[in-house]
Design an enzyme around this catalytic site. Structure first.
Site, PDB file in Angstrom:
ATOM      1  N   LEU A 255     -30.172 -17.514 -14.017  1.00 44.12           N
ATOM      2  CA  LEU A 255     -29.519 -18.063 -12.826  1.00 44.12           C
ATOM      3  C   LEU A 255     -28.272 -18.776 -13.328  1.00 44.12           C
ATOM      4  O   LEU A 255     -28.350 -19.489 -14.335  1.00 44.12           O
ATOM      5  CB  LEU A 255     -30.425 -19.074 -12.120  1.00 44.12           C
ATOM      6  CG  LEU A 255     -31.659 -18.539 -11.380  1.00 44.12           C
ATOM      7  CD1 LEU A 255     -32.488 -19.700 -10.853  1.00 44.12           C
ATOM      8  CD2 LEU A 255     -31.247 -17.617 -10.235  1.00 44.12           C
ATOM      9  N   ASP A 256     -27.146 -18.608 -12.647  1.00 43.90           N
ATOM     10  CA  ASP A 256     -25.954 -19.300 -13.143  1.00 43.90           C
ATOM     11  C   ASP A 256     -26.135 -20.812 -12.982  1.00 43.90           C
ATOM     12  O   ASP A 256     -27.015 -21.284 -12.252  1.00 43.90           O
ATOM     13  CB  ASP A 256     -24.677 -18.778 -12.481  1.00 43.90           C
ATOM     14  CG  ASP A 256     -24.631 -19.021 -10.993  1.00 43.90           C
ATOM     15  OD1 ASP A 256     -24.672 -20.194 -10.582  1.00 43.90           O
ATOM     16  OD2 ASP A 256     -24.545 -18.038 -10.233  1.00 43.90           O
ATOM     17  N   ALA A 257     -25.317 -21.574 -13.672  1.00 43.74           N
ATOM     18  CA  ALA A 257     -25.507 -23.030 -13.753  1.00 43.74           C
ATOM     19  C   ALA A 257     -25.497 -23.691 -12.376  1.00 43.74           C
ATOM     20  O   ALA A 257     -26.234 -24.642 -12.127  1.00 43.74           O
ATOM     21  CB  ALA A 257     -24.439 -23.651 -14.651  1.00 43.74           C
ATOM     22  N   GLU A 258     -24.684 -23.154 -11.445  1.00 43.83           N
ATOM     23  CA  GLU A 258     -24.564 -23.780 -10.126  1.00 43.83           C
ATOM     24  C   GLU A 258     -25.679 -23.371  -9.169  1.00 43.83           C
ATOM     25  O   GLU A 258     -25.761 -23.878  -8.053  1.00 43.83           O
ATOM     26  CB  GLU A 258     -23.215 -23.423  -9.481  1.00 43.83           C
ATOM     27  CG  GLU A 258     -21.995 -23.903 -10.246  1.00 43.83           C
ATOM     28  CD  GLU A 258     -21.622 -22.939 -11.372  1.00 43.83           C
ATOM     29  OE1 GLU A 258     -21.722 -21.720 -11.169  1.00 43.83           O
ATOM     30  OE2 GLU A 258     -21.257 -23.415 -12.458  1.00 43.83           O
ATOM     31  N   THR A 259     -26.510 -22.408  -9.575  1.00 44.32           N
ATOM     32  CA  THR A 259     -27.597 -21.930  -8.716  1.00 44.32           C
ATOM     33  C   THR A 259     -28.906 -22.566  -9.149  1.00 44.32           C
ATOM     34  O   THR A 259     -29.220 -22.621 -10.338  1.00 44.32           O
ATOM     35  CB  THR A 259     -27.708 -20.391  -8.797  1.00 44.32           C
ATOM     36  OG1 THR A 259     -26.471 -19.815  -8.383  1.00 44.32           O
ATOM     37  CG2 THR A 259     -28.825 -19.871  -7.913  1.00 44.32           C
TER      38      THR A 259
END
Length: 249
Positions: free
Chosen positions: A111-115
């Site tokens: 999952l990307d850092a902002e998700t």
């Protein structure tokens, strides 16, 4: 090598009890009732011996993990944490969540850092490969808060497909959950493993993501697990994942 004729193997009911399927007595009842398969074949004799490391056991068609050294954990990943065990740039990573486990766990997919949301941590490489690889069709469901008022026509575009710089992509399912004066809640389900795919799809249809949470991964649901918390998968959840993995072989 199967332990079918191997006197050195362990009795099936003993292995089932050690794996937490049921007590040895109840496991014996399951075997006699024809509810247990070993390597795809029904076994009804109580003397059957198996090798927990190689033989594939299922109860009522659902796979059982006999190897008790395997660990399967669900994490509700917070925003700001990168999906790796060690980040070269010193950003917060997943090692803070796995430090207390004796096993060496790694993440299934990213999952990307902002998700935020559902991430599986395990030491089962074969299962991880099946779950993470898009060719096996394991779906993921996301809830996105996006800018603007999303129309039913836009939801239709997501499922019909949009053209991105790395090729076309269509959601398996998309649903409008809520609209307000300046933002909307959208649910998107897809099996693609492409980088930041949900954010890019929604930006392409004119609704940039404000917040993104993965709520579901295959048969697993985040449920009431709070952000930053972990829990072991239940026997039922693990059985569903293992069944997907074995059917893909």
């Amino acid at each position: 090598m199967s332990a079918e004729n191997d006197a050195q193997g362990e009795r099936l009911q003993k292995v089932m009890a050690a794996a937490g399927v049921a007590s040895r007595r109840v496991s014996e009842d399951m075997i006699v009732a024809g509810r247990v398969t070993v390597n795809g074949k029904v076994v009804t004799e109580l003397g059957r011996r198996v090798d927990p490391t190689t033989d594939l056991v299922a109860v009522d068609g659902t796979a059982v993990q006999l190897d008790t050294s395997r660990r399967y954990v669900m994490l509700n990943k917070p925003v700001g944490v990168v999906s790796s065990m060690r980040d070269e740039q010193g950003r917060p990573d997943l090692s803070r969540f796995t430090a207390d486990y004796p096993e060496r766990l790694f993440n299934v997919g990213r999952l990307d850092a902002e998700t935020s949301g559902l991430l599986i941590l395990t030491n089962d490489g074969e299962l991880a490969h099946v779950l993470a690889h898009p060719s096996f069709g394991v779906t993921k469901t996301y809830i996105a808060r996006v800018r603007g008022v999303v129309s039913p026509q836009t939801i239709g575009r997501l499922t019909k497909g949009v053209e991105l710089e790395d090729g076309p992509i269509a959601a398996d399912k998309a649903k409008l959950l809520q609209t307000r004066s300046d933002d909307s809640l959208v649910e998107v389900t897809l099996h693609s493993g492409r980088n930041r795919i949900v954010r890019r799809m929604l930006a392409e249809v004119g609704h940039p993501v404000i917040e993104l949470v993965r709520r579901q991964f295959g048969p697993l649901h985040l449920g009431t697990l709070k952000v930053g918390q972990l829990r072991d998968l239940t026997k039922a959840e693990l059985g569903q994942l293992l069944t997907i993995s074995r059917e893909s072989r």
